[in-house]
Write an enzyme that holds these catalytic residues in place. Structure first.
Site, PDB file in Angstrom:
ATOM      1  NE  ARG A  85      43.563  35.598  30.336  1.00  0.00           N
ATOM      2  CZ  ARG A  85      44.738  35.020  30.068  1.00  0.00           C
ATOM      3  NH1 ARG A  85      45.864  35.654  30.324  1.00  0.00           N
ATOM      4  NH2 ARG A  85      44.786  33.815  29.550  1.00  0.00           N
ATOM      5  CG  HIS A 116      46.900  38.365  27.014  1.00  0.00           C
ATOM      6  ND1 HIS A 116      46.977  39.307  28.023  1.00  0.00           N
ATOM      7  CD2 HIS A 116      47.612  38.851  25.967  1.00  0.00           C
ATOM      8  CE1 HIS A 116      47.722  40.324  27.593  1.00  0.00           C
ATOM      9  NE2 HIS A 116      48.112  40.077  26.362  1.00  0.00           N
ATOM     10  CE1 TYR A 139      47.529  31.018  29.556  1.00  0.00           C
ATOM     11  CE2 TYR A 139      48.337  31.039  27.299  1.00  0.00           C
ATOM     12  CZ  TYR A 139      47.551  31.593  28.287  1.00  0.00           C
ATOM     13  OH  TYR A 139      46.785  32.682  28.015  1.00  0.00           O
TER      14      TYR A 139
END
Lengths: 363, 321
Positions: free
Chosen positions: A258, A262, A271
């Site tokens: 990715r 998200h 993160y």
């Protein structure tokens, strides 16, 4: 007494490496140059649509959106390997499938703007053969298994392909669906689009299993892991699974990444270290396919520019058409049951008569 | 033909499967075993294992695969073995069964009948006695029916089988074999969305359904009351017209159900009467229901499920106001 009663192996397959070099032994012989170029075009269109919708969302012209950036080879390679009558059951990130299957682009933008009306073209198996996106994670997998059951029942020889992320393989519906498909030997292909992250949870925190493909072993069905940024490898793995679909299901874990967020509601800097993303940039699925095509003399800068211009025109026209859509709130009421119950009709009439569907404020 | 609810449902499914070769049954133990209550007994040998499917023990995918089957052109009839276990499929029902027509603007519809036994009074294990009708009625998009006798069971099942909507079909366990009725051998329908005025009366209206219909009927007969008894048969969409007409006629209304009191069907009906007929009432509406707490283990169930005495005392109160 103790003896080995079960043993299993998971294979990893890559046909095209990061530099566009090909493993000639594995290269699918039925795949023509024209088809590879077509896949490249779909991947590029998907990336362009993705970028456009991100921009629309940032301007408040589209709702929360899950981008596919970096996952084009997994989506296009798998979709392209399916046959005309095969059926697609996506999750919520597989927007490239709609392009491969020919959903009018403005319909996709309509959905991305938050209108159900875009999905009215995503019709029953007889038409586009692709279902609407499904948001609750992994809940689409039992649908795909049920569809595969219906396909087998109808004896028409077609198959079903469905998609789930790495996080989705922790869900009960994942296990239930592959188990059901195994028991009834259904013509089903399950793509695990392993992009490394389930929002903020990295793949290694999702499960102690060494691969996600090995989860299929417990359901008694074959599986393989493939380089998900290698469109040729994905195409080959899915083609093989389609060939075998009359015998039963296959799980294919595609290792991709990715590259972006998200969803538009997410901030990965909280993160995920930038270095992590940087390390994946050279493995970009579009970049490596372009290297391959250029090395074969099948692609060049002027063709690239021509394609980009075409995509822009196509996308702008689709966005204009989607933005011209006028919503009718009555559609909410009139698509709930096959008939209009008196009590619901009363609510609809009351809402319409009260005027609260109009713009305005309390005086 | 003399039939109880089990044989009436079996007969209805048999007729529906003969009529429609796209109809398939699926669920746990429904094939060889004929279902734990034998509702599907004999259908496996008649229609084969591709149409009467013994599934793995996994409730979410029983409904989830039924969704795919419906999209694929079949007419699935999933059975959830008990209402308490059906919660494992709640996500599929709420998120997908109820929404698919709306979210595709009717391009994709999900005709299916989701069957499950409901309610208690039969001294069984924990999680085998729930009355979950409101949980499905509240969502919108799901038709919820609950027959109280063999005639309605067969007629509602065939109406659901001939329809195009997802139907939650609730079968009161206690009534499965409680009594028989003489019902037609051939196919007939009981209309969905239509309550049944099972007894005309002038002094009060009692609105009920499911297990409580027998309880109410017994009290009314024993006390020789001029009560209008309404059996809802369909919970959602609710037959408001029949309810309001009867409330206006008698001026005194009681609602009786086995499900817990708070936020129940009784609350919904009370609100509708309050909105449309409050000035024609002679007394406040009374609800008789189980207490607002989870279904107990069988040792306590006789203190939990409303009985004839509880209904009778409430009638005294309603008539005394």
């Amino acid at each position: 007494m103790i003896k080995k009663i079960f043993d299993a192996t998971i294979n990893y397959m890559q046909i095209m490496d990061e530099n566009g070099n090909i493993d000639q032994q594995l290269f699918p012989k039925n795949l023509s140059d024209e088809q590879i170029i077509e896949m490249y075009k779909y991947m590029s269109l998907a990336r362009a649509v993705d970028a456009k919708n991100l921009s629309l969302q940032r301007q408040g012209r589209a709702v929360t959106y899950a981008p596919l950036l970096g996952e084009e080879a997994t989506q296009v390679g798998s979709a392209y390997a399916m046959r005309e009558n095969d059926l697609f059951v996506p999750a919520f990130r597989q927007h490239a499938l709609y392009m491969v299957k020919g959903l009018p682009l403005y319909k996709l933008f309509l959905v991305l703007k938050g209108y159900e009306d875009g999905f009215d073209a995503v019709d029953k198996p007889s038409k586009l053969n692709v279902l609407p996106e499904i948001v609750p994670v992994a809940t689409q997998l039992p649908h795909a298994a049920g569809l595969a059951y219906a396909k087998k029942y109808s004896k028409d020889g077609s198959a079903v392909i469905t998609y789930v992320g790495d996080g989705g393989t922790s869900e009960g519906d994942f296990y239930e669906a592959i188990n059901f498909a195994g028991v009834f030997k259904l013509p089903l292909i399950i793509i695990i689009e392993n992009n490394g992250w389930a929002i903020s949870i990295p793949r290694k925190k999702q499960t102690a299993a060494g691969t996600l493909a090995q989860k299929a072993i417990a359901a008694g069905i074959p599986s393989i892991q493939v380089d998900g940024n290698d469109v040729i490898g994905v195409y080959k793995a899915v083609s093989d699974a389609v060939m075998n679909s009359k015998n039963g299901p296959t799980v294919i874990e595609c290792i991709t990444y990715r590259m972006g967020i998200h969803t538009t509601a997410d901030d990965p800097t909280k993160y995920r270290p930038d270095a992590d993303v940087e390390a994946w940039k050279p493995k970009d699925p579009i970049l490596r396919l372009r290297k391959y095509l250029e090395a074969k003399g099948l692609w060049n800068q002027s063709k690239e520019q021509q394609m980009a211009d075409q995509n822009s025109k196509l996308i702008d026209a689709a966005v204009d058409k989607a933005e011209a859509f006028v919503v009718n709130p009555k559609s909410m009421f009139e698509n709930i049951y096959s008939y209009m119950p008196d009590v619901l009709k009363e609510e609809e009439d009351e809402a319409e008569a009260s005027g609260f569907w109009q713009e305005g404020s309390v005086e | 033909m003399q039939m109880n609810i089990v044989s009436a449902l079996n007969n209805a499914l048999d007729l529906a499967m003969t009529e429609n070769e796209k109809m398939v049954l699926l669920g746990e133990d429904i094939g060889t075993d004929g279902g734990v209550f034998r509702v599907t007994d004999g259908l496996l040998s008649k229609y084969g294992e591709s149409r009467v499917i013994d599934t793995p023990l996994a409730e979410s995918s029983i409904v989830g695969t039924a969704i795919g089957m419906a999209i694929g052109g079949l007419f699935p009839v999933p059975e959830l073995q008990f209402a308490g276990f059906m919660y494992l499929s709640f996500s599929q029902i709420v998120n997908h069964v109820a929404r698919y027509r709306a979210r595709t603007r009717s391009a994709i519809t999900l005709p299916m009948i989701i069957r499950t036994p409901v309610s208690g009074g039969v001294r069984t294990l924990e999680h085998h006695s729930e009355s979950p009708e409101v949980e499905y009625a509240h969502i919108g998009g799901l038709i919820v029916v609950e027959p109280s006798n063999p005639y309605d069971a067969k007629g509602l099942m065939l109406a659901a089988a001939h329809g195009k909507d997802p139907v939650i079909f609730l079968e009161p366990t206690k009534l499965y074999r409680l009594f028989k009725q003489d019902i037609p051998e051939n196919a007939y329908e009981v209309p969905i969305g239509k309550a049944n005025v099972i007894k005309q009366g002038d002094d009060l209206t009692i609105i009920t359904y499911g297990t409580m219909v027998e309880v109410v009927k017994n009290v009314v007969e024993k006390r020789k009351l001029s009560a209008e008894v309404v059996d809802l048969r369909t919970i959602n969409p609710i037959d408001e017209k029949t309810i309001i007409e009867s409330a206006k006629k008698t001026g005194r209304v009681m609602i009786v159900h086995e499900a817990p009191l708070s936020f129940g069907v009784g609350a919904e009906i009370s609100a509708r009467i309050a909105e449309k007929a409050i000035f024609e009432l002679d007394a406040p509406i009374i609800r008789v229901a189980a207490p607002s707490l989870p279904y107990p283990l069988p040792g306590d169930e006789k203190f939990y499920v409303p009985n004839e005495l509880k209904v009778s005392k409430a009638i005294d109160k309603l008539l005394s106001e």
